[in-house]
Scaffold this motif. Structure first.
Motif: not given
Length: 293
Positions: A204-209, A230-233, A243-245, A256-262
């Motif tokens: 959140s701080l990184g996104n702010y600054l 990076v934060f939006g997509d 981000l989910s944390a 966080a949802a598992a992502v199978d696609t690389c």
């Protein structure tokens, strides 16, 4: 580019008699430009602080290069005139038996021994970091707050011909109200052309600054680009997990949802990072066990 890291690696010898090795940072490349804040984000142990220490010349680079203004970094008086660091625990930067403003005297001795207007310059530097000189000068470290001590260190850096500030978790020991004051101060400083590498585990701080974000995992970059992208997509599962944390006021904990696609191998990429869109790069999701590899 002002600061450029090119394929930087740091390997430590570990174990009995240094018989084994541990790669703390592996093949990291990114840059910091004048007047720009770049966030280096990752969990504890990801190699963030090691990168900061290598930039500051406190830890030698095993391989790769770090250059500043087109010249390989050579730690010394001339380099530290332009590059300074501020660290997580402000109290550790002060000797408790001396008054806190002794840090200004040390700068004067090294860089401005004949400056007759030094006291005025110190007061101007303090005012620029939103400190009242009458409230902080001639005080011992224990008489000042963590936020005041951090701003004193930034004021000290401003008394040099500063171009780059490495800010390593500088707000993690501060309360919420003081934290935003320090962040706003960094945002103000970049308008003067100062480049800032903001090392943090707090998204959140990184996104702010920051204008740009570098996400680090196990010593390697897994995603980098404009902070909004990076934060939006987020493209890498690790970035999505981070981000989910982030706690949200309007929602309870979400897994966080598992992502199978690389996306890296699905793109046919073969290099260290795949450019999914202009300025937005992502690494393989599960090297070395990625099923698409």
């Amino acid at each position: 580019m002002m600061l450029v890291l090119d394929d930087v690696t740091k390997v430590y010898k570990v174990g009995a008699f240094g018989g084994k090795t541990m790669t703390a940072v592996g093949g990291v490349s990114f840059d910091v430009r004048p007047g720009e804040v770049v966030s280096l984000i990752g969990e504890s142990g990801s190699g963030k602080s090691t990168i900061g220490r290598m930039i500051l010349g406190l830890t030698p680079v095993t391989s790769g290069t770090i250059s500043f203004d087109g010249t390989p970094v050579k730690p010394g008086k001339d380099y530290y005139r332009h590059v300074q660091g501020v660290f997580q625990d402000p109290f550790s930067s002060y000797n408790p038996v001396f008054k806190a403003d002794r840090v200004f005297g040390m700068i004067k001795e090294q860089y401005h021994p004949a400056d007759k207007a030094w006291d005025q310059r110190v007061e101007e530097a303090l005012t620029s970091v939103r400190l009242n000189p009458g409230q902080v000068l001639n005080k011992y470290p224990h008489q000042l707050s963590g936020g005041q001590l951090q701003r004193l260190l930034i004021a000290r850096a401003l008394l040099l011909d500063l171009k780059l500030l490495v800010a390593d978790e500088i707000t993690s020991m501060l309360d919420a109200s003081t934290r935003i004051d320090v962040l706003n101060l960094l945002a103000d400083l970049k308008t003067r052309g100062l480049g800032v590498l903001y090392i943090t585990h707090d998204l959140s701080l990184g996104n702010y600054l920051a204008e740009r974000t570098v996400v680090l995992r196990r010593g390697a970059i897994v995603e980098t680009g404009l902070t909004g992208k990076v934060f939006g997509d987020p493209l890498h599962p690790y970035t999505r997990q981070l981000l989910s944390a982030v706690p949200r006021l309007h929602a309870s904990w979400e897994d966080a949802a598992a992502v199978d696609t690389c996306l890296y191998h699905a793109s046919g990429a073969t290099g260290a990072l795949h450019e999914a869109e202009e300025g937005h790069l992502v690494a393989c999701a599960r090297l070395p066990s990625c099923p698409a590899a």
